[in-house]
Scaffold this motif. Sequence first.
Motif, PDB file in Angstrom:
ATOM      1  N   MET A  68       0.815  -1.211   0.000  1.00 49.73           N
ATOM      2  CA  MET A  68       0.000   0.000   0.000  1.00 49.73           C
ATOM      3  C   MET A  68       0.853   1.267   0.000  1.00 49.73           C
ATOM      4  O   MET A  68       0.426   2.305  -0.496  1.00 49.73           O
ATOM      5  N   MET A  69       2.055   1.181   0.552  1.00 47.57           N
ATOM      6  CA  MET A  69       2.954   2.335   0.575  1.00 47.57           C
ATOM      7  C   MET A  69       3.432   2.705  -0.826  1.00 47.57           C
ATOM      8  O   MET A  69       3.856   3.834  -1.057  1.00 47.57           O
ATOM      9  N   GLN A  70       3.388   1.747  -1.759  1.00 49.18           N
ATOM     10  CA  GLN A  70       3.886   2.018  -3.108  1.00 49.18           C
ATOM     11  C   GLN A  70       3.035   3.047  -3.845  1.00 49.18           C
ATOM     12  O   GLN A  70       3.555   3.829  -4.626  1.00 49.18           O
ATOM     13  N   LEU A  71       1.747   3.028  -3.612  1.00 47.73           N
ATOM     14  CA  LEU A  71       0.844   3.897  -4.376  1.00 47.73           C
ATOM     15  C   LEU A  71       1.166   5.387  -4.232  1.00 47.73           C
ATOM     16  O   LEU A  71       1.282   6.082  -5.232  1.00 47.73           O
ATOM     17  N   PRO A  72       1.337   5.919  -3.015  1.00 49.08           N
ATOM     18  CA  PRO A  72       1.630   7.356  -2.923  1.00 49.08           C
ATOM     19  C   PRO A  72       3.036   7.714  -3.411  1.00 49.08           C
ATOM     20  O   PRO A  72       3.304   8.857  -3.736  1.00 49.08           O
ATOM     21  N   TRP A  73       3.948   6.732  -3.480  1.00 50.24           N
ATOM     22  CA  TRP A  73       5.338   7.019  -3.821  1.00 50.24           C
ATOM     23  C   TRP A  73       5.642   6.817  -5.296  1.00 50.24           C
ATOM     24  O   TRP A  73       6.803   6.794  -5.690  1.00 50.24           O
ATOM     25  N   LEU A  74       4.633   6.639  -6.133  1.00 49.50           N
ATOM     26  CA  LEU A  74       4.885   6.314  -7.539  1.00 49.50           C
ATOM     27  C   LEU A  74       5.758   7.339  -8.251  1.00 49.50           C
ATOM     28  O   LEU A  74       6.598   6.981  -9.051  1.00 49.50           O
ATOM     29  N   GLY A  75       5.585   8.597  -7.965  1.00 49.90           N
ATOM     30  CA  GLY A  75       6.355   9.621  -8.675  1.00 49.90           C
ATOM     31  C   GLY A  75       7.633  10.038  -7.982  1.00 49.90           C
ATOM     32  O   GLY A  75       8.349  10.886  -8.480  1.00 49.90           O
ATOM     33  N   GLN A  76       7.954   9.461  -6.848  1.00 49.89           N
ATOM     34  CA  GLN A  76       9.102   9.889  -6.070  1.00 49.89           C
ATOM     35  C   GLN A  76      10.263   8.917  -6.206  1.00 49.89           C
ATOM     36  O   GLN A  76      10.092   7.770  -6.584  1.00 49.89           O
ATOM     37  N   GLY A  77      11.445   9.324  -5.831  1.00 53.50           N
ATOM     38  CA  GLY A  77      12.649   8.521  -6.017  1.00 53.50           C
ATOM     39  C   GLY A  77      12.750   7.308  -5.117  1.00 53.50           C
ATOM     40  O   GLY A  77      13.409   6.339  -5.452  1.00 53.50           O
ATOM     41  N   GLY A  78      12.122   7.309  -3.946  1.00 56.19           N
ATOM     42  CA  GLY A  78      12.223   6.196  -3.019  1.00 56.19           C
ATOM     43  C   GLY A  78      11.368   5.003  -3.394  1.00 56.19           C
ATOM     44  O   GLY A  78      11.350   4.000  -2.694  1.00 56.19           O
TER      45      GLY A  78
END
Length: 119
Positions: free
Chosen positions: A75-85
């Motif tokens: 679930m953490m992947q969804l908000p981080w799609l556009g970020q480097g981490g």
Amino acid sequence: MITLLRWIVRVAGLGALAIGAIPARVALINVHMALGGLVALALIVLGVMAFITRAKSPAAVAGFLVGLGLVSVGMMQLPWLGQGGHLVVRVCHVLLGIMAIGLGEALAAAITRKRASLA
């Protein structure tokens, strides 16, 4: 029940890993999430069953935590799609998925052995 949970972990885990490896999988993301949820749920149930039967208490706790962690990191992947981490989260998610399959097998085998020794 143990055999069913073992096969759910095997088949759903392999399916989730295969779908997750496809680069353009936007249309399949819901299938991937459903299969991953099945793996996590089966692993949590196996962990609880192993803890109740006292088959492998540390592995039982690990199974419970890995099942929860698999869903959380997914679930953490969804908000981080556009970020480097995002790459770090994806690698952790894949490693947790592989660990979940192995841990599910180990827990199912331990429960089966424990039940056989009690009979």
